[in-house]
Design an enzyme around this catalytic site. Structure first.
Site, mmCIF file in Angstrom:
data_model
loop_
_atom_site.group_PDB
_atom_site.id
_atom_site.type_symbol
_atom_site.label_atom_id
_atom_site.label_comp_id
_atom_site.label_asym_id
_atom_site.label_seq_id
_atom_site.Cartn_x
_atom_site.Cartn_y
_atom_site.Cartn_z
ATOM 1 N N ALA A 73 1.149 -0.817 0.365
ATOM 2 C CA ALA A 73 -0.103 0.045 0.313
ATOM 3 C C ALA A 73 1.129 1.402 0.266
ATOM 4 O O ALA A 73 0.491 2.209 -0.656
ATOM 5 C CB ALA A 73 -1.324 0.044 1.063
ATOM 6 N N ASN A 153 -6.969 2.806 10.436
ATOM 7 C CA ASN A 153 -6.175 1.257 11.108
ATOM 8 C C ASN A 153 -5.577 1.409 12.527
ATOM 9 O O ASN A 153 -5.398 0.379 13.034
ATOM 10 C CB ASN A 153 -5.114 1.590 10.232
ATOM 11 C CG ASN A 153 -3.848 3.272 10.545
ATOM 12 O OD1 ASN A 153 -4.731 4.070 10.036
ATOM 13 N ND2 ASN A 153 -2.707 2.808 10.978
ATOM 14 N N GLN A 181 -7.255 -0.670 5.378
ATOM 15 C CA GLN A 181 -7.996 -1.960 6.019
ATOM 16 C C GLN A 181 -8.826 -2.294 5.779
ATOM 17 O O GLN A 181 -9.781 -3.541 7.435
ATOM 18 C CB GLN A 181 -7.616 -1.280 7.516
ATOM 19 C CG GLN A 181 -6.638 -0.607 8.114
ATOM 20 C CD GLN A 181 -6.267 -1.655 8.787
ATOM 21 O OE1 GLN A 181 -6.297 -2.473 9.255
ATOM 22 N NE2 GLN A 181 -4.593 -1.704 9.393
ATOM 23 N N THR A 242 10.858 -7.084 -11.961
ATOM 24 C CA THR A 242 10.270 -8.150 -12.224
ATOM 25 C C THR A 242 9.087 -8.364 -11.328
ATOM 26 O O THR A 242 9.248 -8.137 -10.154
ATOM 27 C CB THR A 242 11.924 -8.806 -11.938
ATOM 28 O OG1 THR A 242 12.020 -8.869 -12.978
ATOM 29 C CG2 THR A 242 10.935 -10.069 -12.317
ATOM 30 N N CYS A 327 3.366 0.722 12.751
ATOM 31 C CA CYS A 327 4.214 2.408 11.786
ATOM 32 C C CYS A 327 4.741 3.070 12.763
ATOM 33 O O CYS A 327 5.987 3.730 12.177
ATOM 34 C CB CYS A 327 3.725 2.969 10.737
ATOM 35 S SG CYS A 327 2.404 1.636 10.333
#
Ligand SMILES: *Cc1c(COP(=O)(O)O)cnc(C)c1O
Length: 395
Positions: A73, A153, A181, A242, A327
């Site tokens: 995200a 969150n 969320q 990739t 976080c």
């Protein structure tokens, strides 16, 4: 470890065994680069990616070409916000967001301010909700973007995304929604709600970490963001590098499960969350933070007055819980979300987030309530602040 009760699912969720099973062949035999379509094993990898793209698109009511795979995200948020700011400068430099957004949005907005953007951080009501009148009033002729999350969150509070989308559409402003969320907890459907761009992350709905997606509406008017990463033509030139095939396949499998069992999982988590809040309601001087009628079924944010979240967590070694979001929980700063809701710093410091998943059990909730109640009683008995409060010397 064996006795750990995991109530930190807003930080990340355990991988669904069926998701792991879907991923395994792509970690072993089907290892090829999805861009290597010159050979069969490459085409098999590419097919896995395209199947996942369809599965993810179906989850949110999008079409596959509207999905760009990212590393999560955070990357999708950076791609959307920076891309829109760069491409719509001729229209304006004003961005409207909210004080309770995730740091990935807030820090990206701070960065864009340094690049010349003007950002309005809307306040929230004490229950964590936004005022639509305030949103309407904050719109300027040069507003290019509204960035508001689907569900918070830290508290689980839902924003009125339908109304926000309508306000954005009416004013010809793009609407980016961080739905990280919300996926797998409530229905997210871009055919019902005209969201222009939306981000999501697999590890929040029982998929693997390090993979997510950005949805960009292609149906109305084309939205220009350009690339964040350069270096290859993957993802229609929008995201070089990739592709992480096993993770993308896993996200697709997780999306199918999230969609098929949404109603059942919602009811299950909601019942357990009610059990948790009921169980903890015997503790004095607590408060549940956030609007309790419009929120996710799996998050509960509770203040235990006159204590520190940190000391409560130390006293509960068998519970995985959080103060604030993962976080920021390394920081000593009180939660910016709770402060924005008007909690005093000491109240924010006294708050814990419990986040459940479909794997949480009623027995775990019962045990957790017992352990929490005991820990808090013990801590308060030892606490001089609590004694003062009991003696009526504190308010
Ligand atoms: C977890 C989370 C993010 C970040 O997601 P990653 O995929 O881990 O980068 C962003 N927004 C919200 C609301 C989240 O809960």
């Amino acid at each position: 470890m064996d006795e750990l009760i995991y109530l930190d699912n807003a930080a990340t969720t355990p991988l669904d065994p069926q998701v792991l099973e879907a991923m395994m062949p792509y970690l072993t035999d089907r290892f090829a680069n999805a861009s290597s379509t010159t050979h069969r094993v490459g085409r098999i990898a590419a097919e896995g990616v395209e199947r996942a793209r369809k599965q993810l698109a179906t989850l949110i009511g999008a079409s596959p070409k509207e999905i760009t795979f990212t590393s999560g995200a955070t990357e999708a948020i950076n791609m959307a916000l920076k891309g829109i700011y760069r491409h719509y400068q001729s229209k304006g430099k004003h961005i409207l967001t909210c004080q309770t957004e995730h740091k990935a949005v807030l820090d990206t907005c701070k960065y864009l301010e340094k690049q010349g953007a003007e950002v309005t951080y809307l306040p929230v009501n004490p229950d964590g909700s936004v005022s639509l009148a305030a949103l309407d009033a904050a719109i300027r002729p040069d507003t290019v973007l509204i960035a508001m999350m689907y569900a918070n969150n830290e508290t689980g509070v839902l924003h009125p995304v339908g109304e926000i989308a309508r306000i954005a559409t009416k004013n010809d402003i793009l609407f980016f929604c961080d739905a990280t969320q919300a996926l797998g907890k409530v229905e997210v459907d871009v055919t019902q709600t005209p969201i222009d761009m939306l981000c999501l992350s697999a590890h929040k709905f029982h998929g693997p970490k390090g993979v997510g997606a950005l949805y960009t509406r292609r149906k109305r008017k084309p939205i220009q963001t350009g690339a964040l990463l350069h270096g290859g033509s993957q993802e229609q030139n929008l995201r070089a590098g990739t592709l992480n095939v096993p993770a993308i396949v896993g996200m697709g499998a997780a999306a199918v499960i999230a969609r098929d069992a949404l109603g059942k999982h919602h009811a299950y988590m909601n019942a357990l969350r009610n059990q948790l809040e009921h169980g903890l309601s015997v503790i004095a001087e607590t408060q549940t933070n956030g609007n309790i009628t419009s929120r996710l079924p799996n998050i509960s944010n509770i203040t235990f007055r006159h204590l520190r979240a940190q000391e409560i967590m130390v006293a509960l070694p068998h519970l995985a819980i959080a103060s604030g979001s993962a976080c920021v929980s390394g920081d000593r700063e009180p939660s910016h979300v709770l402060l924005a809701m008007g909690l005093k710093p000491e109240e924010a410091h006294a708050s814990l987030r419990f986040s459940l998943s479909r794997y949480t059990t009623s027995d775990e909730i019962m045990t957790a309530c017992k352990q929490i109640t005991e820990a808090i009683n013990t801590l308060r008995q030892k606490s001089p602040v609590w004694q003062l409060f009991q003696a009526g010397l504190l308010d």
